[in-house]
Write a protein that holds these residues in place. Sequence first.
Motif, PDB file in Angstrom:
ATOM      1  N   ARG A  39      33.000  29.002   6.080  1.00 19.97           N
ATOM      2  CA  ARG A  39      32.257  29.906   5.069  1.00 19.97           C
ATOM      3  C   ARG A  39      30.717  29.484   4.993  1.00 19.97           C
ATOM      4  O   ARG A  39      29.905  30.239   4.728  1.00 19.97           O
ATOM      5  CB  ARG A  39      33.177  29.687   3.874  1.00 19.97           C
ATOM      6  N   ALA A  40      30.660  28.279   4.850  1.00 25.22           N
ATOM      7  CA  ALA A  40      29.167  27.645   4.597  1.00 25.22           C
ATOM      8  C   ALA A  40      28.398  28.101   6.001  1.00 25.22           C
ATOM      9  O   ALA A  40      27.129  28.376   5.725  1.00 25.22           O
ATOM     10  CB  ALA A  40      29.299  26.104   4.615  1.00 25.22           C
ATOM     11  N   ILE A  41      28.737  28.043   6.875  1.00 27.55           N
ATOM     12  CA  ILE A  41      27.915  28.394   8.346  1.00 27.55           C
ATOM     13  C   ILE A  41      27.780  30.042   8.124  1.00 27.55           C
ATOM     14  O   ILE A  41      26.364  30.335   8.347  1.00 27.55           O
ATOM     15  CB  ILE A  41      28.679  28.167   9.569  1.00 27.55           C
ATOM     16  N   GLN A  42      28.841  30.634   7.594  1.00 20.64           N
ATOM     17  CA  GLN A  42      28.612  32.080   7.533  1.00 20.64           C
ATOM     18  C   GLN A  42      27.480  32.390   6.472  1.00 20.64           C
ATOM     19  O   GLN A  42      26.601  33.556   6.678  1.00 20.64           O
ATOM     20  CB  GLN A  42      29.947  32.676   7.044  1.00 20.64           C
ATOM     21  N   ALA A  43      27.386  31.691   5.444  1.00 12.06           N
ATOM     22  CA  ALA A  43      26.536  32.031   4.565  1.00 12.06           C
ATOM     23  C   ALA A  43      25.064  31.619   4.890  1.00 12.06           C
ATOM     24  O   ALA A  43      24.174  32.292   4.588  1.00 12.06           O
ATOM     25  CB  ALA A  43      26.742  30.862   3.123  1.00 12.06           C
ATOM     26  N   LEU A  44      24.786  30.574   5.683  1.00 13.44           N
ATOM     27  CA  LEU A  44      23.685  30.115   6.236  1.00 13.44           C
ATOM     28  C   LEU A  44      23.163  31.177   7.265  1.00 13.44           C
ATOM     29  O   LEU A  44      21.964  31.762   7.250  1.00 13.44           O
ATOM     30  CB  LEU A  44      23.714  28.905   7.094  1.00 13.44           C
ATOM     31  N   LEU A  45      23.958  31.928   8.113  1.00 22.03           N
ATOM     32  CA  LEU A  45      23.892  33.049   8.986  1.00 22.03           C
ATOM     33  C   LEU A  45      23.203  34.355   8.328  1.00 22.03           C
ATOM     34  O   LEU A  45      22.416  34.758   8.783  1.00 22.03           O
ATOM     35  CB  LEU A  45      24.923  32.996   9.980  1.00 22.03           C
ATOM     36  N   ASN A  48      23.699  36.873  -1.530  1.00 19.37           N
ATOM     37  CA  ASN A  48      24.084  36.179  -2.583  1.00 19.37           C
ATOM     38  C   ASN A  48      25.639  35.403  -2.108  1.00 19.37           C
ATOM     39  O   ASN A  48      26.586  36.037  -2.220  1.00 19.37           O
ATOM     40  CB  ASN A  48      24.652  37.091  -3.684  1.00 19.37           C
ATOM     41  N   SER A  49      25.530  34.366  -1.741  1.00 14.69           N
ATOM     42  CA  SER A  49      26.707  33.606  -0.818  1.00 14.69           C
ATOM     43  C   SER A  49      27.572  33.078  -2.139  1.00 14.69           C
ATOM     44  O   SER A  49      28.760  33.115  -1.812  1.00 14.69           O
ATOM     45  CB  SER A  49      26.383  32.497  -0.187  1.00 14.69           C
TER      46      SER A  49
END
Lengths: 443, 241
Positions: A160-166, A170-171
């Motif tokens: 999920r964290a990686i997805q937010a970075l990519l 609004n994560s």
Amino acid sequence: MKRLLRKDLLILGRSRLLVALLIVYPVAIALLIGLAISRSPSRPRVAIVDETPPGETVKVGSQRVSVSRYADELFNQVQSVPASSRAQAVAKLKSGDVIAAVVIPPNIAARLSSTIDRASLEVLYNGDALEQSLVQSSIDSAIAHANLGFSEQIQQAAARAIQALLQGGNSGILGAPENMIGLSQIPSSLQGIVARQPRGHARVELERIEAFASFAAQNLSLSKQVLSTISQPISVKSTLLHGRRTPLNTFAVVVAVNVSLMFVCVLLAAGGIALEREERTLGRLVRGLVSRETLLVEKGLLAAGCSFVVALAMLAGVGAFVALDWGRAGLWLLALAFGAVAFGALGVAIGALAREVRAASLLAFLLSLPLALLALVPGGSVSRGFYDAIGAVSFAFPFKASLQALDAAVNGASPTIGGSLVHLAGLAILFGALARAGLRRVE
Amino acid sequence: MSAVLSVSALAKRYGELEALHDVSFQVRAGELVAVIGPNGAGKTTLLSIIAGIQPPTAGTVSRSANEVGWAPQQPALYSKLSVAENLELFARLEKVAEPRAAVARMLEQTGLADRAREPVARLSGGNRQRVNVALGLIADPPVLALDEPSASLDPAQRGRLWEFVGGLARGGTAVVFSTHNVNEAQRFADRVLVLAEGHLLFDGAPVTLLRDAGESGGDDLERALVSFLETHAPTSKRGPA
């Protein structure tokens, strides 16, 4: 032969205790074996001491996974008995209330968050060597399952964290800016800016940043798959080379029925022929009234018939609770009939050699039980040489061939039923000849 | 009277052991013949060959097995079956023309009619032996072979058994029996056959054996037998029956 059969049925009918034992004993043995094979072991009763502070979390990037989830995973794998302290868990262990205790230490979150130290649990066992082996095996399995479940949660948080970075936007991650740009959006944004820049040092620097952003976005995207692979590095694809997959519960039915078939048939045939010696009627019969061959066939067929009826009734009875393919009932009858005849021949051979009923019964029992156990030893569970020896013994007696025939008839398992039936017929002839030799001398 | 049983040059070997050697004799209808001799003389072997239990190594028996009634030393009966059921089973196996009539006849002869439905297991030793003999007689054979018929009986039971067997002989059945009780042979047998180590040493009336044994025997057949064996037995293994 008809008169001998009638006489033996009359004697059998008057031996009510024997008849009851012949039916109750194999059924009890069969049920025990069936239960042992078909029922998965119950979840071990384990005391769990969770010493982590309430609300303790493991930080995964910007996300947090509650440590209590690990305890939950562990609770799902065992029959958990809460213990407030290590001392209380030890007391429960000593009293036999639990078979093991697992202590989750207070620093487990810190160690999990650390990339240097490995988190560890304390597991306490009790009991003798066999118990320790069994308990350790089941606890190890439970912990492995819990570890897997917990690592999947951590992997999901990381993903999920990686997805937010990519993706950016609004994560919802604590501390992340509103409408954040995603790493995957940076290259296209930079390409527009670079196009508007005059040639020169600044444009070259922007092109290098844009190249890095493209490379980083691609590789970060791949890292999600890498995380998934790490959480379960090797998956298993099972392929059965021949036959069809036999469900454990229907195999248990086959084992139980075969055990009953063997015990009833062998004990009855051995006892029947030995009774003629014990009553001293053998001499009367074989002095021209009945040939030895007729007598052996009569005893073998009587035992085979009785055991066939018991086994068929058992198969039909169990079939009410376990899904069996009734379309194969013709094959069941064939397998049971051949098995019963082979066991009957083994029984009369034992009876002819043992010479008295008690010795014959004891010999039949002492021979039958190990044969059944040996035939159920799976390949790979013992050394190659020992397994070959077991295979040779099993080949020389009807239990395994009868089991394979019945398994093929009921479950369509391999090897095919034809080979097993031929094997059983050969064994029936062999043991029949042995019985004839045993009856050579009357007194 | 002509012979109903002829045994000719009978021999039996078990490997190196010679159980019977060139045994020949004849039995007439209604005759009671006792086979006596020390342990291991071959008495049971001789009777079991006559009864067709085992084949001889050499020699012949004039009657086939189903023409000879057989009563082994220990009653050979199905203890879970009743007296009548035992008799009927063997009557049918012997292919007797009217099995039920034969059963009724044997129950009458043995005096067990009132116990016909009783399981054999509940009978006394004497009554079991009577049923045992009755099974041998169910097909009305001309010859009856009895191996130690009185061995496990008390004196009263023995008395009843010999009364029964005597009745059979008077009815024309030839009876060949083995016994360790030489006095029984003296009282009931018309002839005695003395066997020792498989050899037939004497075939004649008890009084002849007494006479052959000389004065040392007197009128006691047991002493006469001992004396006879001491002088006639083929090896050193000599002694009383």
